[in-house]
Design a protein around this motif. Structure first.
Motif, PDB file in Angstrom:
ATOM      1  N   VAL A 116       0.874  -1.173   0.000  1.00 14.78           N
ATOM      2  CA  VAL A 116       0.000   0.000   0.000  1.00 14.78           C
ATOM      3  C   VAL A 116       0.914   1.226   0.000  1.00 14.78           C
ATOM      4  O   VAL A 116       1.735   1.385   0.910  1.00 14.78           O
ATOM      5  CB  VAL A 116      -0.939   0.015   1.221  1.00 14.78           C
ATOM      6  CG1 VAL A 116      -1.764   1.299   1.247  1.00 14.78           C
ATOM      7  CG2 VAL A 116      -1.870  -1.201   1.194  1.00 14.78           C
ATOM      8  N   ASP A 117       0.781   2.025  -1.030  1.00 16.55           N
ATOM      9  CA  ASP A 117       1.696   3.151  -1.234  1.00 16.55           C
ATOM     10  C   ASP A 117       3.153   2.722  -1.057  1.00 16.55           C
ATOM     11  O   ASP A 117       3.961   3.393  -0.402  1.00 16.55           O
ATOM     12  CB  ASP A 117       1.341   4.310  -0.299  1.00 16.55           C
ATOM     13  CG  ASP A 117       0.201   5.164  -0.870  1.00 16.55           C
ATOM     14  OD1 ASP A 117      -0.239   4.883  -2.010  1.00 16.55           O
ATOM     15  OD2 ASP A 117      -0.234   6.108  -0.200  1.00 16.55           O
ATOM     16  N   GLY A 118       3.488   1.562  -1.635  1.00 18.53           N
ATOM     17  CA  GLY A 118       4.866   1.102  -1.674  1.00 18.53           C
ATOM     18  C   GLY A 118       5.367   0.390  -0.427  1.00 18.53           C
ATOM     19  O   GLY A 118       6.524  -0.014  -0.379  1.00 18.53           O
ATOM     20  N   ARG A 119       4.516   0.241   0.581  1.00 16.99           N
ATOM     21  CA  ARG A 119       4.957  -0.443   1.796  1.00 16.99           C
ATOM     22  C   ARG A 119       4.227  -1.759   1.954  1.00 16.99           C
ATOM     23  O   ARG A 119       3.018  -1.824   1.726  1.00 16.99           O
ATOM     24  CB  ARG A 119       4.610   0.394   3.027  1.00 16.99           C
ATOM     25  CG  ARG A 119       5.475   1.601   3.222  1.00 16.99           C
ATOM     26  CD  ARG A 119       5.019   2.291   4.488  1.00 16.99           C
ATOM     27  NE  ARG A 119       6.008   3.257   4.920  1.00 16.99           N
ATOM     28  CZ  ARG A 119       6.134   3.687   6.159  1.00 16.99           C
ATOM     29  NH1 ARG A 119       5.336   3.231   7.094  1.00 16.99           N
ATOM     30  NH2 ARG A 119       7.052   4.560   6.480  1.00 16.99           N
ATOM     31  N   SER A 120       4.948  -2.787   2.397  1.00 19.85           N
ATOM     32  CA  SER A 120       4.285  -4.078   2.597  1.00 19.85           C
ATOM     33  C   SER A 120       3.431  -4.032   3.849  1.00 19.85           C
ATOM     34  O   SER A 120       3.869  -3.556   4.897  1.00 19.85           O
ATOM     35  CB  SER A 120       5.324  -5.199   2.693  1.00 19.85           C
ATOM     36  OG  SER A 120       6.195  -5.002   3.772  1.00 19.85           O
ATOM     37  N   VAL A 121       2.196  -4.500   3.718  1.00 19.66           N
ATOM     38  CA  VAL A 121       1.270  -4.530   4.855  1.00 19.66           C
ATOM     39  C   VAL A 121       0.478  -5.830   4.803  1.00 19.66           C
ATOM     40  O   VAL A 121       0.377  -6.463   3.753  1.00 19.66           O
ATOM     41  CB  VAL A 121       0.274  -3.341   4.838  1.00 19.66           C
ATOM     42  CG1 VAL A 121       0.996  -2.019   4.795  1.00 19.66           C
ATOM     43  CG2 VAL A 121      -0.702  -3.451   3.679  1.00 19.66           C
ATOM     44  N   LYS A 122      -0.074  -6.205   5.948  1.00 18.78           N
ATOM     45  CA  LYS A 122      -0.931  -7.378   5.991  1.00 18.78           C
ATOM     46  C   LYS A 122      -2.357  -6.926   5.693  1.00 18.78           C
ATOM     47  O   LYS A 122      -2.963  -6.202   6.485  1.00 18.78           O
ATOM     48  CB  LYS A 122      -0.796  -8.058   7.354  1.00 18.78           C
ATOM     49  CG  LYS A 122       0.609  -8.646   7.482  1.00 18.78           C
ATOM     50  CD  LYS A 122       0.897  -9.404   8.726  1.00 18.78           C
ATOM     51  CE  LYS A 122       2.264 -10.079   8.552  1.00 18.78           C
ATOM     52  NZ  LYS A 122       2.782 -10.667   9.785  1.00 18.78           N
ATOM     53  N   SER A 123      -2.875  -7.352   4.561  1.00 18.54           N
ATOM     54  CA  SER A 123      -4.159  -6.809   4.106  1.00 18.54           C
ATOM     55  C   SER A 123      -5.338  -7.385   4.889  1.00 18.54           C
ATOM     56  O   SER A 123      -6.463  -6.929   4.733  1.00 18.54           O
ATOM     57  CB  SER A 123      -4.348  -7.030   2.603  1.00 18.54           C
ATOM     58  OG  SER A 123      -4.351  -8.406   2.298  1.00 18.54           O
ATOM     59  N   CYS A 124      -5.067  -8.370   5.764  1.00 20.27           N
ATOM     60  CA  CYS A 124      -6.129  -8.858   6.653  1.00 20.27           C
ATOM     61  C   CYS A 124      -6.218  -7.996   7.902  1.00 20.27           C
ATOM     62  O   CYS A 124      -7.118  -8.161   8.715  1.00 20.27           O
ATOM     63  CB  CYS A 124      -5.899 -10.313   7.044  1.00 20.27           C
ATOM     64  SG  CYS A 124      -4.683 -10.554   8.352  1.00 20.27           S
ATOM     65  N   THR A 125      -5.267  -7.078   8.072  1.00 22.39           N
ATOM     66  CA  THR A 125      -5.247  -6.251   9.275  1.00 22.39           C
ATOM     67  C   THR A 125      -5.267  -4.782   8.889  1.00 22.39           C
ATOM     68  O   THR A 125      -4.616  -3.937   9.493  1.00 22.39           O
ATOM     69  CB  THR A 125      -4.022  -6.617  10.151  1.00 22.39           C
ATOM     70  OG1 THR A 125      -4.030  -8.036  10.317  1.00 22.39           O
ATOM     71  CG2 THR A 125      -4.081  -5.983  11.526  1.00 22.39           C
ATOM     72  N   MET A 126      -5.971  -4.496   7.819  1.00 20.81           N
ATOM     73  CA  MET A 126      -6.160  -3.126   7.373  1.00 20.81           C
ATOM     74  C   MET A 126      -7.555  -3.049   6.758  1.00 20.81           C
ATOM     75  O   MET A 126      -7.955  -3.936   5.994  1.00 20.81           O
ATOM     76  CB  MET A 126      -5.091  -2.790   6.323  1.00 20.81           C
ATOM     77  CG  MET A 126      -5.163  -1.377   5.808  1.00 20.81           C
ATOM     78  SD  MET A 126      -3.688  -0.970   4.843  1.00 20.81           S
ATOM     79  CE  MET A 126      -4.079   0.728   4.427  1.00 20.81           C
ATOM     80  N   LEU A 127      -8.276  -2.006   7.111  1.00 18.19           N
ATOM     81  CA  LEU A 127      -9.590  -1.817   6.512  1.00 18.19           C
ATOM     82  C   LEU A 127      -9.426  -1.275   5.096  1.00 18.19           C
ATOM     83  O   LEU A 127      -8.490  -0.501   4.825  1.00 18.19           O
ATOM     84  CB  LEU A 127     -10.410  -0.819   7.335  1.00 18.19           C
ATOM     85  CG  LEU A 127     -10.708  -1.207   8.780  1.00 18.19           C
ATOM     86  CD1 LEU A 127     -11.353  -0.034   9.513  1.00 18.19           C
ATOM     87  CD2 LEU A 127     -11.610  -2.436   8.817  1.00 18.19           C
TER      88      LEU A 127
END
Lengths: 259, 158
Positions: free
Chosen positions: B51-62
């Motif tokens: 998300v905007d170039g940063r790795s994130v866990k998409s199960c822990t973001m709305l």
């Protein structure tokens, strides 16, 4: 997941004004604890007020202190040239929270407000004589953490930034749970000229200052007989209270030896 | 609520319930099922996207938190038939068995490689702490990430 409504605050004032007086609204910082808690039905807010647009992030270095905005992400603290220069141990601590993806979302304000007994930041807040700034007042770290997931914040009160004193030296030692990477015990030691300060997380219901060890000074080689109040120590399937007390002594010596 | 997401360079306007997770939008609304749901408790890393170039866990973001931002999923990496250097490295190093963790591993690995130019083996192992693989024992994954990072560097300079 339970239903809730979501809104994004555009300023600190907007965020505080959006807070529901009945307490059914919650501030959403990075969401790395709050969202899993909602999924597991451990929390059921009716409204979430996202703080990401409220202008609460950023790092400022003063002559004696470094101030980190509540919405500053762990990855940004870890990578900050200013933090690495002023308090390298704080950058080191931030870079060891959770995993890379948690650090990309999680924030210092969220972590401090959550007051998890095994979170990393509280040890640094105690060790670095931090002041928690809220929309209403300033709270010294030692008076901020008061119980298991409990702190001095009142309903609707919002952390805006955390101000750390820049020490002469500091080190963080963490015995991490290998699966969650939470601190089973974490010790943040800091020196201010010749005065030493020890903040401990993970061991007890909330982060605390181990004042009895501080008096033994920077050259201390043995802490085995120094008193350590274990009345509110955690005991779980990972570590007994006795083992945690042992870790506090070992990690404190390691951290102090690096000052 | 109405949200705007740019996913793999395509703009989308979506109407989703406020409590929708980003991973649910990617898989359910946009049919981008390369992003997996493994543990759904932000531990396993199968759902990692950028998300905007940063790795994130998409199960822990709305999904709402990603409103107005750019999302890249595993489907957005290849250029037509030619794989991204990190995908190529995973293939060449035999860095997968069942493949369930692979999309998340690759998304994490690319972020890691982009942030740490002279990546070492120790940094790779530490950088992948948020991604769990139950098949490989990680040896070939680590090899692949190092090879993929070199491949990315070579591609950037060529």
């Amino acid at each position: 997941m339970n239903e809730f409504s979501y809104s994004r605050a555009t300023s600190l004032r907007d965020a505080v004004r959006s807070q529901d007086k009945s307490g059914k609204a919650k501030y959403l910082a990075g969401g790395q604890t709050l969202l899993p808690s909602i999924k597991q039905l451990l929390d059921a807010p009716e409204r979430l007020i996202d703080l990401s647009g409220a202008g609460l992030d950023g790092i400022e270095v003063g002559r004696k202190t470094i101030t980190i905005g509540a919405m500053t992400r762990h990855a940004d603290v870890a990578a900050s040239a200013q933090v690495r220069e002023a308090i390298p141990a704080l950058a080191d601590l931030a870079g060891r929270i959770g995993d890379a993806q948690v650090r990309n979302r999680g924030t210092i304000g969220g972590s401090v407000a959550n007051s998890d007994p095994a979170a990393d930041y509280p040890a640094a807040l105690i060790g670095l004589c931090a002041i928690v700034h809220t929309n209403a007042r300033k709270i010294p770290a030692e008076k901020f953490f008061v119980g298991l997931f409990q702190n001095a914040l009142k309903s609707g009160e919002l952390i805006t930034k955390v101000e750390f004193e820049i020490p002469t030296g500091a080190a963080y030692e963490k015995f991490a749970n290998p699966a969650s990477r939470y601190a089973i015990v974490g010790v943040f030691a800091a020196s201010f000229d010749h005065v030493m300060r020890i903040g401990v997380t993970g061991a007890a219901h909330f982060a605390f200052r181990w004042a009895e060890a501080e008096g033994h000074g920077l050259g201390v080689k043995d802490l085995s007989n120094v008193s350590l109040d274990q009345s509110r120590f955690n005991s779980d399937l990972y570590a007994s209270a006795t083992y945690r007390a042992h870790l506090v002594r070992v990690l404190t010596l390691r951290a102090v030896s690096r000052l | 609520m109405q949200i705007r997401l740019t996913v793999n360079n395509t703009a989308h306007q979506l109407d989703v319930p406020d409590n929708t997770l980003l991973v649910e939008v990617l898989r359910g609304e946009l049919a981008l099922t390369g992003t997996h749901i493994g543990c759904d408790t932000s531990q396993c890393g199968a759902c990692v996207v950028h998300v905007d170039g940063r790795s994130v866990k998409s199960c822990t973001m709305l999904a709402a938190q990603a409103d107005g931002q750019e999302v890249t999923t595993i489907e957005g990496l290849a250029d037509g038939e030619s794989l991204h250097p990190m995908q190529e490295a995973f293939k060449n190093c035999h860095a997968l068995q069942c493949g369930f963790c692979t999309p998340g591993m690759i998304m994490s690995a690319i972020d890691l490689a982009q942030r740490s130019p002279g990546l070492t083996e120790a940094e790779v192992r530490r950088g992948l702490e948020g991604n769990i693989c139950r098949c490989t024992g990680y040896q070939n994954i680590v090899k692949a990430v190092l090879a993929g990072a070199s491949g990315m560097k070579a591609a950037a300079t060529s």
